[in-house]
Design a protein around this motif. Sequence first.
Motif, PDB file in Angstrom:
ATOM      1  N   GLY A  81       2.123  -5.456   5.619  1.00 46.58           N
ATOM      2  CA  GLY A  81       1.001  -4.938   4.842  1.00 46.58           C
ATOM      3  C   GLY A  81      -0.331  -5.484   5.316  1.00 46.58           C
ATOM      4  N   ASN A  82      -0.334  -6.664   5.884  1.00 46.10           N
ATOM      5  CA  ASN A  82      -1.586  -7.296   6.310  1.00 46.10           C
ATOM      6  C   ASN A  82      -1.499  -8.071   7.623  1.00 46.10           C
ATOM      7  N   LYS A  85      -3.070  -7.128  11.076  1.00 51.78           N
ATOM      8  CA  LYS A  85      -4.439  -6.621  11.109  1.00 51.78           C
ATOM      9  C   LYS A  85      -5.344  -7.578  11.895  1.00 51.78           C
ATOM     10  N   HIS A 118       1.049  -2.312  12.186  1.00 47.77           N
ATOM     11  CA  HIS A 118      -0.086  -1.808  11.408  1.00 47.77           C
ATOM     12  C   HIS A 118      -1.143  -2.901  11.329  1.00 47.77           C
ATOM     13  N   TRP A 122      -9.240  -0.614  13.178  1.00 47.09           N
ATOM     14  CA  TRP A 122      -9.561  -0.175  11.811  1.00 47.09           C
ATOM     15  C   TRP A 122     -10.912  -0.770  11.431  1.00 47.09           C
ATOM     16  N   GLN A 125     -10.804  -4.960   7.151  1.00 47.27           N
ATOM     17  CA  GLN A 125     -10.103  -6.201   7.516  1.00 47.27           C
ATOM     18  C   GLN A 125     -10.354  -6.525   8.995  1.00 47.27           C
ATOM     19  N   ASN A 164      -6.539   3.483  12.593  1.00 46.24           N
ATOM     20  CA  ASN A 164      -6.337   3.692  11.164  1.00 46.24           C
ATOM     21  C   ASN A 164      -7.611   4.237  10.529  1.00 46.24           C
ATOM     22  N   GLU A 165      -7.449   5.280   9.728  1.00 43.39           N
ATOM     23  CA  GLU A 165      -8.533   5.815   8.894  1.00 43.39           C
ATOM     24  C   GLU A 165      -9.799   6.185   9.663  1.00 43.39           C
ATOM     25  N   ASN A 206      -3.385   7.182  11.922  1.00 43.43           N
ATOM     26  CA  ASN A 206      -2.925   7.096  10.544  1.00 43.43           C
ATOM     27  C   ASN A 206      -4.125   7.277   9.610  1.00 43.43           C
ATOM     28  N   GLN A 240      -0.690   8.454   5.119  1.00 45.06           N
ATOM     29  CA  GLN A 240      -0.480   7.282   4.258  1.00 45.06           C
ATOM     30  C   GLN A 240       0.194   7.665   2.952  1.00 45.06           C
ATOM     31  N   HIS A 242      -1.084   7.662  -0.271  1.00 52.28           N
ATOM     32  CA  HIS A 242      -1.387   6.901  -1.493  1.00 52.28           C
ATOM     33  C   HIS A 242      -1.768   7.936  -2.552  1.00 52.28           C
ATOM     34  N   GLU A 271       2.672   5.125   3.985  1.00 48.11           N
ATOM     35  CA  GLU A 271       2.265   4.146   2.956  1.00 48.11           C
ATOM     36  C   GLU A 271       2.433   4.723   1.558  1.00 48.11           C
ATOM     37  N   TRP A 311       4.673   1.890   0.183  1.00 46.57           N
ATOM     38  CA  TRP A 311       3.720   0.773   0.378  1.00 46.57           C
ATOM     39  C   TRP A 311       4.039  -0.326  -0.607  1.00 46.57           C
ATOM     40  N   TRP A 319      -0.510  -3.181  -4.140  1.00 46.43           N
ATOM     41  CA  TRP A 319      -1.947  -3.375  -3.916  1.00 46.43           C
ATOM     42  C   TRP A 319      -2.787  -2.602  -4.924  1.00 46.43           C
TER      43      TRP A 319
HETATM   44  C1  XIL Z   1      -3.885  -2.954   1.892  1.00 46.92           C
HETATM   45  C2  XIL Z   1      -2.954  -4.098   1.595  1.00 46.92           C
HETATM   46  O1  XIL Z   1      -1.793  -3.628   0.966  1.00 46.92           O
HETATM   47  C3  XIL Z   1      -3.657  -5.105   0.715  1.00 46.92           C
HETATM   48  O2  XIL Z   1      -2.845  -6.253   0.528  1.00 46.92           O
HETATM   49  C4  XIL Z   1      -4.979  -5.515   1.348  1.00 46.92           C
HETATM   50  O3  XIL Z   1      -5.676  -6.381   0.459  1.00 46.92           O
HETATM   51  C5  XIL Z   1      -5.818  -4.289   1.639  1.00 46.92           C
HETATM   52  O4  XIL Z   1      -5.078  -3.401   2.457  1.00 46.92           O
HETATM   53  N1  XIL Z   1      -4.465   1.783   3.707  1.00 46.92           N
HETATM   54  C6  XIL Z   1      -3.988   0.990   4.703  1.00 46.92           C
HETATM   55  C7  XIL Z   1      -3.438  -0.334   4.401  1.00 46.92           C
HETATM   56  O5  XIL Z   1      -3.921   1.446   5.857  1.00 46.92           O
HETATM   57  O6  XIL Z   1      -3.663  -1.252   5.429  1.00 46.92           O
HETATM   58  C8  XIL Z   1      -3.968  -0.890   3.114  1.00 46.92           C
HETATM   59  O7  XIL Z   1      -3.270  -2.083   2.817  1.00 46.92           O
HETATM   60  C9  XIL Z   1      -3.834   0.137   2.011  1.00 46.92           C
HETATM   61  C10 XIL Z   1      -4.620   1.370   2.336  1.00 46.92           C
END
Ligand code: XIL
Length: 517
Positions: A81-82, A85, A118, A122, A125, A164-165, A206, A240, A242, A271, A311, A319
């Motif tokens: 998840g982190n 990065k 991952h 980006w 982060q 990413n993004e 992504n 992703q 979400h 995700e 995720w 998160w």
């Molecule tokens: C999130 C993590 O889950 C958190 O712990 C962190 O604080 C912020 O990032 N899209 C992404 C992921 O590509 O990297 C993100 O992950 C969530 C949104």
Amino acid sequence: MSLVKRCRPHRSPGLPVLVVGALALAAGLAGGPASAASQDTLHDLASAQGKYFGSATDNPELPDAAYAAKLGSEFGQITPGNSMKWDTTEPTRGRFDFAKGDVITDFAQEHGQTVRGHTLVWHSQLPGWVGALPSTEVETAMTDHITAEATHYRGEVAAWDVVNEPFNEDGTFRTSPFYNAMGKDYIAKALRAAHAADPDAKLYINDYNVEGKGAKSDAMYNLVSDLLDEGVPLDGVGMQAHLAIQYGFPYQMQANMQRFADLGLDVAVTELDVRMQLPADAAKLATQSSYYAQVVDACLAVERCVGITVWDYTDKYSWVPSTFPGEGAANLYDDGLAPKPAYAAVRTALGDDGDDDGGDDGGDGGTPGTLKALYRANDTAAGDNQIKPGLQLVNTGTAPVSLPAVTVRYWFSGDNGATTYGSWCDWSPIGCSTITHRVVAASSPKSGADHYLEVGFTGGTLAPGAATGEMQLRLSKTDWSNFNESDDYSHGTGASYADASKVTVYVGGALVWGIEP
Ligand code: XIL
């Protein structure tokens, strides 16, 4: 640059965890499923369909033994998840630290899991030094970062979210130190650098809100089309996913995935979570279940959708609450690591039949009562190019049944001709928009039953004694060749609706009505 040497601490493998009670939880059924003692995992079920089922994870979670055990047993793929990065792996220019990421790849190796890396490039982060560079140095810094990280994880990371993004919601490119320095070419440059460092890894772009058709996914489509035309190494698009129940399900997700697949790209759901405004209640959880199931359905329907990653699998480590105040309950398992209704819905969507062999092969005992199926043939032409089953469900039990946990199978044989199908719902008093349908090839084909029409529901509850009313369904082969329905397992000739023991009904994946072929 200094590449921190790999250290591989030895960890004892996680204990396999048996998930008990998930199925009964879906609908509060009195009968409940048969023993879950050797239940397939989500990854087993997905694997039987040629996909993986994975979860994100994070280093601070791994000392939680119950959490780690389920992570190691239920999922076939993990994503850090982190810990891969940029702010973690290269906090200072040229000083690399892969210790946390290595913990994740070690965990994966010990549990036979693949890893999605991952992420390499980006805007978020990102350590401050990158943004402070003169623009003439950003490309070198980016290339060095990608080269070091992708080289370090060569052979251990199966797929990279290289970029990413990259997009804003309106489909314009997002500004970032990379975009500001190189324009959109940073994306091609990043992909080429990643490919040079690890020629075997699958390389992805992504993003979020690209799951359905819209301005942002159109922009992604145009970008990846151009990259492929230019011969840039790109293997897939990561969606992703979400999702949030208050914003609706992505528009035409399956068709959207398919258009990327048709370019020759893989698609991955990278995700997935489905949040809601708190507090959660049964209705919201039912909607959430249907969203999860619809994502699974979309991925299963698109051959080049390679798998689904949630995720993180539990609300305990989501998160969402810290990112979207007032929202949460987004995951498949609750804070106490108990499976939620969405877990059962995912199992069902993945084709779980309650056996322990990765999907459907018939042969369960089944639980009498609770739900029954009625059937009549809605056409009298048993030799034409369409099959038109009319189905109804009746709740014969004493507890309400949550329809998203229910699936129905009408078994038939495809005969000669195309092996791909279309299916339709023509009419139902509960509304065809509530009804999902697809044709599935039986994993243990029998004479008269090498396929089944699987009917499911996106929402609703069937009260004790209540019936769905008629569901007028229809299917055909994509080449419109004829069927011979007379030998089909579920086929009947009665003119009015009658109890149909050869139409099978499942709740949370467990057979509750009928006899499988
Ligand atoms: C999130 C993590 O889950 C958190 O712990 C962190 O604080 C912020 O990032 N899209 C992404 C992921 O590509 O990297 C993100 O992950 C969530 C949104």
